[in-house]
Design a protein around this motif. Structure first.
Motif, PDB file in Angstrom:
ATOM      1  N   UNK A  55       1.281  -1.418  -0.068  1.00 42.06           N
ATOM      2  CA  UNK A  55       0.299   0.088   0.155  1.00 42.06           C
ATOM      3  C   UNK A  55       0.568   0.765  -0.350  1.00 42.06           C
ATOM      4  N   UNK A  56       0.425   2.128  -1.074  1.00 43.44           N
ATOM      5  CA  UNK A  56       1.729   3.467  -0.969  1.00 43.44           C
ATOM      6  C   UNK A  56       0.714   4.777  -1.311  1.00 43.44           C
ATOM      7  N   UNK A  57       0.762   5.754  -0.111  1.00 41.85           N
ATOM      8  CA  UNK A  57      -0.367   6.977  -0.856  1.00 41.85           C
ATOM      9  C   UNK A  57      -1.860   6.417  -0.162  1.00 41.85           C
ATOM     10  N   UNK A  58      -1.727   5.194   0.330  1.00 39.44           N
ATOM     11  CA  UNK A  58      -3.426   5.129   0.207  1.00 39.44           C
ATOM     12  C   UNK A  58      -4.243   4.947  -0.973  1.00 39.44           C
TER      13      UNK A  58
END
Length: 108
Positions: A1-4
């Motif tokens: 998960x990256x940046x939401x």
């Protein structure tokens, strides 16, 4: 998960054939439309109607080209979805391998 954001690799992989199928149906519809055109037929439009038929033929040709381009774009999107899935899968596998190696080094 990256940046939401989180990528579901299985869902992403499932979209590629769906997008490709829609693009192919667009191409089939265009082919069927082109085969059905009888605008140059004197029996269908008569001599006077040929003036109108030419305008309609130009409009249909323009619309057909536009929709065909949409089908081509659909295939391009499908290719990009496939490429994205492959890149994310590779990244995930590489990350797992590196984290496993780090964990082994820390235990040693």
């Amino acid at each position: 998960m990256a940046g939401g954001y989180e990528a579901d690799l299985n869902a992403l992989a499932a979209h590629e054939p769906e997008v490709r199928e829609v693009a192919e149906k667009v191409h089939q519809a265009i082919d069927a439309t082109g085969a059905a055109q009888g605008l140059g037929d004197m029996n269908a439009f008569g001599i006077v109607g040929q003036v109108v038929a030419l305008g309609v033929e130009y409009w249909i040709s323009s619309a057909t080209s536009f929709v065909k381009a949409l089908g081509d774009a659909g295939h391009d999107v499908a290719d990009k979805v496939k490429t994205t899935h492959e890149a994310l899968s590779t990244h995930e596998e590489n990350s797992k391998a590196k984290l496993t190696a780090i964990g082994k080094d820390l235990q040693a």
